[in-house]
Design a protein around this motif. Sequence first.
Motif, PDB file in Angstrom:
ATOM      1  N   UNK A  26     -24.324   0.941  18.792  1.00 30.89           N
ATOM      2  CA  UNK A  26     -24.695   0.288  17.649  1.00 30.89           C
ATOM      3  C   UNK A  26     -24.947   1.258  16.090  1.00 30.89           C
ATOM      4  N   UNK A  27     -25.124   2.472  16.854  1.00 25.01           N
ATOM      5  CA  UNK A  27     -25.137   3.521  15.913  1.00 25.01           C
ATOM      6  C   UNK A  27     -23.788   4.225  15.303  1.00 25.01           C
ATOM      7  N   UNK A  28     -22.941   4.422  16.655  1.00 24.49           N
ATOM      8  CA  UNK A  28     -21.829   5.311  16.788  1.00 24.49           C
ATOM      9  C   UNK A  28     -20.399   4.556  16.658  1.00 24.49           C
ATOM     10  N   UNK A  29     -20.423   3.289  16.648  1.00 27.03           N
ATOM     11  CA  UNK A  29     -19.276   2.521  16.967  1.00 27.03           C
ATOM     12  C   UNK A  29     -18.191   2.842  15.726  1.00 27.03           C
ATOM     13  N   UNK A  30     -18.747   3.002  14.581  1.00 28.49           N
ATOM     14  CA  UNK A  30     -17.740   3.385  13.563  1.00 28.49           C
ATOM     15  C   UNK A  30     -17.560   4.863  13.446  1.00 28.49           C
ATOM     16  N   UNK A  31     -18.243   5.641  14.153  1.00 29.54           N
ATOM     17  CA  UNK A  31     -18.108   7.156  13.929  1.00 29.54           C
ATOM     18  C   UNK A  31     -17.117   7.434  14.781  1.00 29.54           C
ATOM     19  N   UNK A  32     -17.434   7.101  16.186  1.00 26.67           N
ATOM     20  CA  UNK A  32     -16.378   7.818  17.499  1.00 26.67           C
ATOM     21  C   UNK A  32     -14.973   7.361  17.051  1.00 26.67           C
ATOM     22  N   UNK A  33     -14.215   8.165  17.339  1.00 25.30           N
ATOM     23  CA  UNK A  33     -12.500   8.080  17.162  1.00 25.30           C
ATOM     24  C   UNK A  33     -12.261   7.178  18.373  1.00 25.30           C
ATOM     25  N   UNK A  34     -11.073   6.503  18.094  1.00 29.35           N
ATOM     26  CA  UNK A  34     -10.529   5.711  19.175  1.00 29.35           C
ATOM     27  C   UNK A  34     -10.137   6.585  20.335  1.00 29.35           C
ATOM     28  N   UNK A  35      -9.842   7.876  20.198  1.00 35.80           N
ATOM     29  CA  UNK A  35      -9.756   8.778  21.386  1.00 35.80           C
ATOM     30  C   UNK A  35     -10.932   8.914  22.206  1.00 35.80           C
ATOM     31  N   UNK A  36     -12.134   8.891  21.686  1.00 40.76           N
ATOM     32  CA  UNK A  36     -13.288   9.086  22.472  1.00 40.76           C
ATOM     33  C   UNK A  36     -13.688   7.873  23.147  1.00 40.76           C
ATOM     34  N   UNK A  37     -13.843   6.822  22.414  1.00 42.80           N
ATOM     35  CA  UNK A  37     -14.474   5.715  23.058  1.00 42.80           C
ATOM     36  C   UNK A  37     -13.952   5.256  24.439  1.00 42.80           C
ATOM     37  N   UNK A  38     -12.630   5.547  24.996  1.00 44.21           N
ATOM     38  CA  UNK A  38     -12.447   5.065  26.297  1.00 44.21           C
ATOM     39  C   UNK A  38     -13.105   6.166  27.252  1.00 44.21           C
ATOM     40  N   UNK A  39     -14.041   7.193  26.937  1.00 42.41           N
ATOM     41  CA  UNK A  39     -14.690   8.048  27.812  1.00 42.41           C
ATOM     42  C   UNK A  39     -16.058   7.863  27.825  1.00 42.41           C
ATOM     43  N   UNK A  40     -16.615   6.548  27.336  1.00 40.20           N
ATOM     44  CA  UNK A  40     -17.950   6.247  27.447  1.00 40.20           C
ATOM     45  C   UNK A  40     -18.334   6.304  28.797  1.00 40.20           C
ATOM     46  N   UNK A  41     -17.768   5.613  29.887  1.00 40.46           N
ATOM     47  CA  UNK A  41     -18.446   5.344  31.054  1.00 40.46           C
ATOM     48  C   UNK A  41     -17.834   6.725  31.844  1.00 40.46           C
ATOM     49  N   UNK A  42     -16.830   7.390  31.595  1.00 45.26           N
ATOM     50  CA  UNK A  42     -16.635   8.496  32.077  1.00 45.26           C
ATOM     51  C   UNK A  42     -17.884   9.799  32.025  1.00 45.26           C
ATOM     52  N   UNK A  43     -18.721   9.563  30.635  1.00 41.26           N
ATOM     53  CA  UNK A  43     -19.702  10.454  30.486  1.00 41.26           C
ATOM     54  C   UNK A  43     -20.608  10.522  31.399  1.00 41.26           C
ATOM     55  N   UNK A  44     -21.023   9.243  32.013  1.00 42.22           N
ATOM     56  CA  UNK A  44     -21.858   9.327  33.141  1.00 42.22           C
ATOM     57  C   UNK A  44     -21.523   9.868  34.375  1.00 42.22           C
ATOM     58  N   UNK A  45     -20.282   9.934  34.788  1.00 40.29           N
ATOM     59  CA  UNK A  45     -19.822  10.659  35.959  1.00 40.29           C
ATOM     60  C   UNK A  45     -19.794  12.105  35.461  1.00 40.29           C
ATOM     61  N   UNK A  46     -19.337  12.508  34.320  1.00 40.94           N
ATOM     62  CA  UNK A  46     -19.405  13.777  33.941  1.00 40.94           C
ATOM     63  C   UNK A  46     -20.703  14.810  34.160  1.00 40.94           C
ATOM     64  N   UNK A  47     -21.860  14.090  33.664  1.00 45.16           N
ATOM     65  CA  UNK A  47     -22.953  14.712  33.611  1.00 45.16           C
ATOM     66  C   UNK A  47     -23.630  14.560  34.980  1.00 45.16           C
ATOM     67  N   UNK A  48     -23.508  13.594  35.627  1.00 46.10           N
ATOM     68  CA  UNK A  48     -24.144  13.268  37.089  1.00 46.10           C
ATOM     69  C   UNK A  48     -23.403  14.335  38.223  1.00 46.10           C
ATOM     70  N   UNK A  49     -22.163  14.332  37.969  1.00 51.21           N
ATOM     71  CA  UNK A  49     -21.355  15.381  38.688  1.00 51.21           C
ATOM     72  C   UNK A  49     -21.657  16.921  38.670  1.00 51.21           C
ATOM     73  N   UNK A  50     -21.968  17.095  37.151  1.00 44.92           N
ATOM     74  CA  UNK A  50     -21.966  18.634  36.797  1.00 44.92           C
ATOM     75  C   UNK A  50     -23.662  18.889  37.422  1.00 44.92           C
ATOM     76  N   UNK A  51     -24.516  18.086  37.022  1.00 44.79           N
ATOM     77  CA  UNK A  51     -25.769  18.218  37.751  1.00 44.79           C
ATOM     78  C   UNK A  51     -25.802  18.450  39.322  1.00 44.79           C
ATOM     79  N   UNK A  52     -25.038  17.595  39.892  1.00 43.20           N
ATOM     80  CA  UNK A  52     -25.057  17.784  41.319  1.00 43.20           C
ATOM     81  C   UNK A  52     -24.250  19.018  41.895  1.00 43.20           C
ATOM     82  N   UNK A  53     -23.341  19.486  41.150  1.00 45.76           N
ATOM     83  CA  UNK A  53     -22.842  20.851  41.393  1.00 45.76           C
ATOM     84  C   UNK A  53     -23.683  22.094  40.977  1.00 45.76           C
TER      85      UNK A  53
END
Length: 345
Positions: free
Chosen positions: A273-300
């Motif tokens: 709602x805040x970042x829709x027009x700020x994030x680039x088209x290259x960033x948006x596909x990684x929204x769901x990946x973001x969860x995997x990224x941090x959870x995986x890193x903390x597990x490590x």
Amino acid sequence: MFENILRIYGLDPVTANVQQFGDGLINHTWKVNTPEQNYILQKVNSDVFKRPSDIDQNFSLLRTYLNKECPDYLFVSPVVATNGESLLHIDNGYYRLFPFIEGSVSVNVLTKKEEAFEAAKQFGKFTKLLNGFNVKELNITIPDFHNLALRYDQFTIACNEASAERLEKAAESIQFIKEHHGLVQTYNEILNNTAIPLRVIHHDTKISNVLFDDQYKGLCVIDLDTVMPGYFISDVGDMMRTYLSAVSEEETDFSKIAIRKEFFKAIYDGYMGEMQDVLTDAEKPYFVYAGKFIIYMQAIRFLADYLQNDIYYGAKYENHNFNRAITQITLLKQYIKLEPELLSL
């Protein structure tokens, strides 16, 4: 100790009342009540933040920018003392004083999706308001804080140096981490993609770092010591890791770990709602990946610490960090299983 500090801030130690405040794990925090105004006093943990002056400089840069560009935004920054400094170095310790925001409330345990929405909105708003700020001016307060490639390398070293007993106990978890190395490769792709910019990122989006009003509408984000240049996946991912499950990383009944899909939707709606027009088209596909990224890193990180005999996080009981790692791995498995649904929400 407090008398000297209070006097430097122009406060009367006779009429001031100082009491320990909050349950933060990094900095020591006290509330200072005075007849005129209330404050929050903090001692910066210089074992974690090696150069407290870098944090203070970041505060100054962000305050100057926001005061000019977004004067109505509630930016909670340190008070300037009578000596002109906003960070005091006293008796080998570093101290700063913040105004206490009267009428504000904080949440330690997230139970409502509405709170998740408001928090995500505030973290998105913070990055959005600073979109025009030159992120390269910010100091790195914790080097490589969210460097997944480095964390994986450290995990590999831990595996090579661990005792046979701990390697055997953690064998299944180690195998899972290795099987999902593709998450590291995706991280490296993001770093090498020039269409994905560095932004002003909070890096610690737990729910207690948001101030709410008495109606639980978000006011602002606080605890800005980890604000550094970074990628949006850090803030989004940390919200996924800490908001999606009803239980914490300390849970040992792994059957209780489950993804609250409505909380994922709340995070998405609030942040985008805040970042829709700020994030680039290259960033948006990684929204769901973001969860995997941090959870995986903390597990490590938890698993590597267990393999290295708990030298970083410490352990309150036997297998503490091993259990923490299992909690994150279980959460990640649940998240990956639901990923097709999450992508369609």
